[in-house]
Write a protein that holds these residues in place. Sequence first.
Motif, PDB file in Angstrom:
ATOM      1  N   LYS A   1      91.471  93.486  54.928  1.00 49.45           N
ATOM      2  CA  LYS A   1      91.939  94.298  53.770  1.00 49.45           C
ATOM      3  C   LYS A   1      91.199  95.698  53.905  1.00 49.45           C
ATOM      4  CE  LYS A   1      93.034  90.860  50.273  1.00 49.45           C
ATOM      5  NZ  LYS A   1      93.034  90.728  48.602  1.00 49.45           N
TER       6      LYS A   1
ATOM      7  N   PRO B   1      99.321  81.997  46.344  1.00 46.12           N
ATOM      8  CA  PRO B   1      98.834  82.307  45.175  1.00 46.12           C
ATOM      9  C   PRO B   1      99.529  82.944  44.181  1.00 46.12           C
ATOM     10  CG  PRO B   1      98.329  84.236  46.529  1.00 46.12           C
ATOM     11  CD  PRO B   1      99.399  83.333  47.168  1.00 46.12           C
TER      12      PRO B   1
ATOM     13  N   THR C   1     103.325  84.799  44.104  1.00 45.54           N
ATOM     14  CA  THR C   1     103.573  86.133  44.607  1.00 45.54           C
ATOM     15  C   THR C   1     104.344  86.531  45.735  1.00 45.54           C
ATOM     16  OG1 THR C   1     101.482  86.199  45.919  1.00 45.54           O
ATOM     17  CG2 THR C   1     101.306  86.662  43.723  1.00 45.54           C
ATOM     18  N   LYS C   2     104.602  85.344  46.505  1.00 46.97           N
ATOM     19  CA  LYS C   2     105.596  85.653  47.733  1.00 46.97           C
ATOM     20  C   LYS C   2     106.892  85.104  47.723  1.00 46.97           C
ATOM     21  CE  LYS C   2     103.589  84.915  51.747  1.00 46.97           C
ATOM     22  NZ  LYS C   2     103.800  85.974  52.532  1.00 46.97           N
TER      23      LYS C   2
ATOM     24  N   ALA D   1      92.735  86.985  55.740  1.00 45.07           N
ATOM     25  CA  ALA D   1      93.039  88.261  55.526  1.00 45.07           C
ATOM     26  C   ALA D   1      92.362  89.564  55.583  1.00 45.07           C
ATOM     27  CB  ALA D   1      93.665  88.657  54.081  1.00 45.07           C
TER      28      ALA D   1
ATOM     29  N   GLU E   1      88.498  88.172  54.521  1.00 44.13           N
ATOM     30  CA  GLU E   1      88.538  87.089  53.490  1.00 44.13           C
ATOM     31  C   GLU E   1      89.261  85.975  53.588  1.00 44.13           C
ATOM     32  OE1 GLU E   1      88.818  89.472  49.752  1.00 44.13           O
ATOM     33  OE2 GLU E   1      90.726  88.632  49.327  1.00 44.13           O
ATOM     34  N   ARG E   2      89.286  84.812  53.344  1.00 50.21           N
ATOM     35  CA  ARG E   2      90.164  83.607  53.380  1.00 50.21           C
ATOM     36  C   ARG E   2      91.535  84.171  52.865  1.00 50.21           C
ATOM     37  NH1 ARG E   2      88.784  79.050  50.093  1.00 50.21           N
ATOM     38  NH2 ARG E   2      90.978  78.818  49.924  1.00 50.21           N
ATOM     39  N   TYR E   3      92.599  83.945  53.522  1.00 50.93           N
ATOM     40  CA  TYR E   3      93.756  84.005  53.024  1.00 50.93           C
ATOM     41  C   TYR E   3      94.467  82.892  52.174  1.00 50.93           C
ATOM     42  CZ  TYR E   3      99.016  85.140  52.957  1.00 50.93           C
ATOM     43  OH  TYR E   3     100.201  85.415  52.539  1.00 50.93           O
ATOM     44  N   LEU E   4      94.977  83.337  51.005  1.00 51.13           N
ATOM     45  CA  LEU E   4      95.716  82.182  50.249  1.00 51.13           C
ATOM     46  C   LEU E   4      97.013  82.418  50.158  1.00 51.13           C
ATOM     47  CD1 LEU E   4      93.432  82.794  46.916  1.00 51.13           C
ATOM     48  CD2 LEU E   4      93.003  81.540  48.712  1.00 51.13           C
TER      49      LEU E   4
ATOM     50  N   VAL F   1      88.095  86.163  46.427  1.00 60.61           N
ATOM     51  CA  VAL F   1      88.094  85.412  47.316  1.00 60.61           C
ATOM     52  C   VAL F   1      87.012  85.394  48.446  1.00 60.61           C
ATOM     53  CG1 VAL F   1      90.012  84.754  49.189  1.00 60.61           C
ATOM     54  CG2 VAL F   1      90.704  85.867  47.148  1.00 60.61           C
TER      55      VAL F   1
ATOM     56  N   HIS G   1      99.805  85.447  40.668  1.00 59.85           N
ATOM     57  CA  HIS G   1      99.133  86.730  40.048  1.00 59.85           C
ATOM     58  C   HIS G   1      98.818  86.406  38.635  1.00 59.85           C
ATOM     59  CE1 HIS G   1      98.601  91.226  39.491  1.00 59.85           C
ATOM     60  NE2 HIS G   1      98.458  90.825  38.244  1.00 59.85           N
TER      61      HIS G   1
ATOM     62  N   GLY H   1      98.139  96.714  48.398  1.00 62.67           N
ATOM     63  CA  GLY H   1      98.832  95.540  49.344  1.00 62.67           C
ATOM     64  C   GLY H   1      98.781  96.398  50.716  1.00 62.67           C
TER      65      GLY H   1
ATOM     66  N   LEU I   1      90.290  89.855  41.793  1.00 67.85           N
ATOM     67  CA  LEU I   1      90.832  90.782  42.574  1.00 67.85           C
ATOM     68  C   LEU I   1      90.794  92.243  42.270  1.00 67.85           C
ATOM     69  CD1 LEU I   1      93.041  90.096  45.034  1.00 67.85           C
ATOM     70  CD2 LEU I   1      94.804  90.361  43.354  1.00 67.85           C
TER      71      LEU I   1
ATOM     72  N   GLN J   1     107.061  89.227  41.828  1.00 68.41           N
ATOM     73  CA  GLN J   1     107.106  90.577  42.023  1.00 68.41           C
ATOM     74  C   GLN J   1     108.078  90.893  43.434  1.00 68.41           C
ATOM     75  OE1 GLN J   1     103.243  92.072  42.834  1.00 68.41           O
ATOM     76  NE2 GLN J   1     102.300  90.964  41.015  1.00 68.41           N
TER      77      GLN J   1
ATOM     78  N   LEU K   1      93.611  86.260  41.615  1.00 67.96           N
ATOM     79  CA  LEU K   1      94.634  85.357  42.268  1.00 67.96           C
ATOM     80  C   LEU K   1      94.464  83.891  41.852  1.00 67.96           C
ATOM     81  CD1 LEU K   1      94.743  86.829  45.986  1.00 67.96           C
ATOM     82  CD2 LEU K   1      96.305  86.840  44.213  1.00 67.96           C
TER      83      LEU K   1
HETATM   84  C1  MV4 Z   1      95.421  88.511  48.959  1.00 68.03           C
HETATM   85  C2  MV4 Z   1      96.516  87.367  49.005  1.00 68.03           C
HETATM   86  C3  MV4 Z   1      96.232  86.169  49.639  1.00 68.03           C
HETATM   87  N1  MV4 Z   1      94.960  85.924  50.086  1.00 68.03           N
HETATM   88  N2  MV4 Z   1      94.166  88.161  49.370  1.00 68.03           N
HETATM   89  C4  MV4 Z   1      98.139  92.018  47.872  1.00 68.03           C
HETATM   90  C5  MV4 Z   1      97.655  93.366  46.918  1.00 68.03           C
HETATM   91  C6  MV4 Z   1      96.277  93.362  46.897  1.00 68.03           C
HETATM   92  N3  MV4 Z   1      95.805  94.033  45.322  1.00 68.03           N
HETATM   93  C7  MV4 Z   1      95.944  91.929  46.867  1.00 68.03           C
HETATM   94  N4  MV4 Z   1      96.922  91.189  47.410  1.00 68.03           N
HETATM   95  C8  MV4 Z   1      96.797  89.872  47.865  1.00 68.03           C
HETATM   96  N5  MV4 Z   1      95.740  89.647  48.230  1.00 68.03           N
HETATM   97  C9  MV4 Z   1      94.010  86.904  49.876  1.00 68.03           C
HETATM   98  N6  MV4 Z   1      92.778  86.765  50.209  1.00 68.03           N
HETATM   99  C10 MV4 Z   1      97.776  87.691  48.450  1.00 68.03           C
HETATM  100  C11 MV4 Z   1      97.981  88.984  47.971  1.00 68.03           C
HETATM  101  C12 MV4 Z   1      99.403  89.342  47.701  1.00 68.03           C
HETATM  102  C13 MV4 Z   1      99.572  89.569  46.139  1.00 68.03           C
HETATM  103  C14 MV4 Z   1      98.723  89.705  45.277  1.00 68.03           C
HETATM  104  C15 MV4 Z   1      98.839  90.208  43.829  1.00 68.03           C
HETATM  105  C16 MV4 Z   1     100.129  90.211  43.760  1.00 68.03           C
HETATM  106  C17 MV4 Z   1     101.148  90.411  44.704  1.00 68.03           C
HETATM  107  C18 MV4 Z   1     100.982  89.854  45.878  1.00 68.03           C
HETATM  108  C19 MV4 Z   1     101.970  89.850  46.533  1.00 68.03           C
HETATM  109  C20 MV4 Z   1     101.662  89.548  47.916  1.00 68.03           C
HETATM  110  C21 MV4 Z   1     100.501  89.191  48.414  1.00 68.03           C
END
Ligand code: MV4
Length: 589
Positions: A158, A206, A438-439, A156, A200-203, A131, A208, A165, A286, A232, A277
Amino acid sequence: MLSKILIANRGEIAVRVIRACRELGITSVAVYSDLDRDSLHVRLAHEAYALGGQTAAESYLDTAKLLDVVERSGADGVHPGYGFFSENTDFARAITALGVTFIGPPPEAIEIMGDKVSSRLAAQRAGVAGVPGTTEFLSSADEVVAFGDEHGWPIAIKAAYGGGGRGMRVVRSADEAAEALDSAQSEALKGFGRSECYVERYLPWPRHVEMQVFADTHGNAVWVGERDCSAQRRHQKLIEESPAPAFPDEVRQAMGEAAVKVTLACGYVNAGTVEFLYQDGEFYFLEMNTRLQVEHPVTEMVTGLDLVAEQIRVAAGEPLSFGQDDIVRRGHAIEVRINAEDPAGGRFLPSPGPVRTLRVPQGFGVRWDGGYEAGDEVSQFYDNLVGKLICWGADREVAIARTIRALDELEIEGLATTVPADLAILRHPDFVAGEHSTKWVEDRLDLSSTEVAVPAGGADGEAPEPKVRRDVDVEVNGRRFGVTVWVPESQVGAAVAAGGAKVAPRPRRSAGASAAAAGSGSVAVPMQGTIVKVLVSPGEAVEVGQTVCVLEAMKMENNIAADKSGTVKEVKVEAGQSVGTGDVVVVIE
Ligand code: MV4
């Protein structure tokens, strides 16, 4: 080729690997903790070795104990499964130092993919983007604000050395930046011992989507197909499927090629998964999972490839048995994880306990990868995955209908499972339309009316009978061995009443009030031997636990006890007669 593989794991993944070994003509070696002595993976393996201990740390995560069994068993390969030691480079190196093959990637590749910073850099070197964000560590909230103003909010934060997460903070505007950076850094320090963070930019919505890859030691690397794991909650996957819904083939090809580049860039060998993502037609790197994953059967079902058998061949130094152009994906597969958790109200509370009834679904397109059978116990000490249901259909609609049909056939009693949540997802219009992210499970799926479902168990709902330990000495071809025997409590009196230490048989625990405390009345001998005395005759009244005859076996006299009270109907043996294990000697009515 390898000839004997030790499986350093338990539950369904140990069972999966044991099955592959058997099909390849390889001897399988199980290891087990005290709690897993009678578990399915132990029953199915060719050989099994006790590790002792109860918790994972005392058993499956005890390197010295595992190495000892590797040496004693003469295994020439070790399969780590997933979890436990699967991504532990010290363990992989210790195995290799013994001259034994670790069935997994080289430790250097595990290390490169082990943290976000070095994995992002490796992907970047391979020309695969994450991202959009900074690669530098944040030193002040001003940098967060500058990034948000330039690229747009939300962003976001991180943890650079985090995972799963934890340590991620979503920042929606400049005035939230300072507090978010503070709390992200302190969570990262607490969780991972290092506070470094990046932005990084927040999606916001998204999916998975992950890509299965495979590489051999001859420089070949292929992508096998993608899996959508967007369903999930709290980073625990509930349902996975392949192909990803509404996923254009150009994107699939591009994601596959990107995944192969990442694979080659880190010197990867064996099965791996590159996670992305996916949003608005774009995908972003990722992380890479350097192990066989729980959801690998989804890919097996659409490609017909046996990924575990391939892992073993590749670890043995063979070239990949298929090239990129040989891989054909057909139809649609869905995997549903069945965990011992109560999903009522969306809480997913762990629900370990005895599996009283387990009837698994059958029929066209249905696969069950289980770690337990009825009578087994799901322990609080380990992962509570009871089994996985994987259904194949000609297309997604058929696969969803078949998965629902199969879940309706599945009968599990004695513990609560995620099945009601799995059904709620499969029946939801958003999931059917492929519009989940994913949310979605946490934000949109309503589990408030999901009933608390702990079916207590039916007519056969008896708890597994406890066993007691007895140490006996045996002679095999004149050589003396000390043997540990685990005897069902109710047979203690009969089985090994060594030194006259007869223990009165205890009635079995029962679900019913007074029912089923007694046995069938067919009194059988627990081992081969000679009847030296018969103490009852037909028509005589006997009490449960009363000795009906004496068996000489292993140079000892063993009292054989009545398994219920009643009248002797038949005496099938006389003194001096030889009997075999399980022979019925007396029938009581
Ligand atoms: C993100 C994202 C949105 N935007 N990064 C959460 C765990 C970590 N391994 C990566 N994650 C995420 N990163 C950006 N820039 C949303 C998530 C995320 C997510 C990613 C994969 C699987 C499930 C998730 C559940 C919530 C948020």
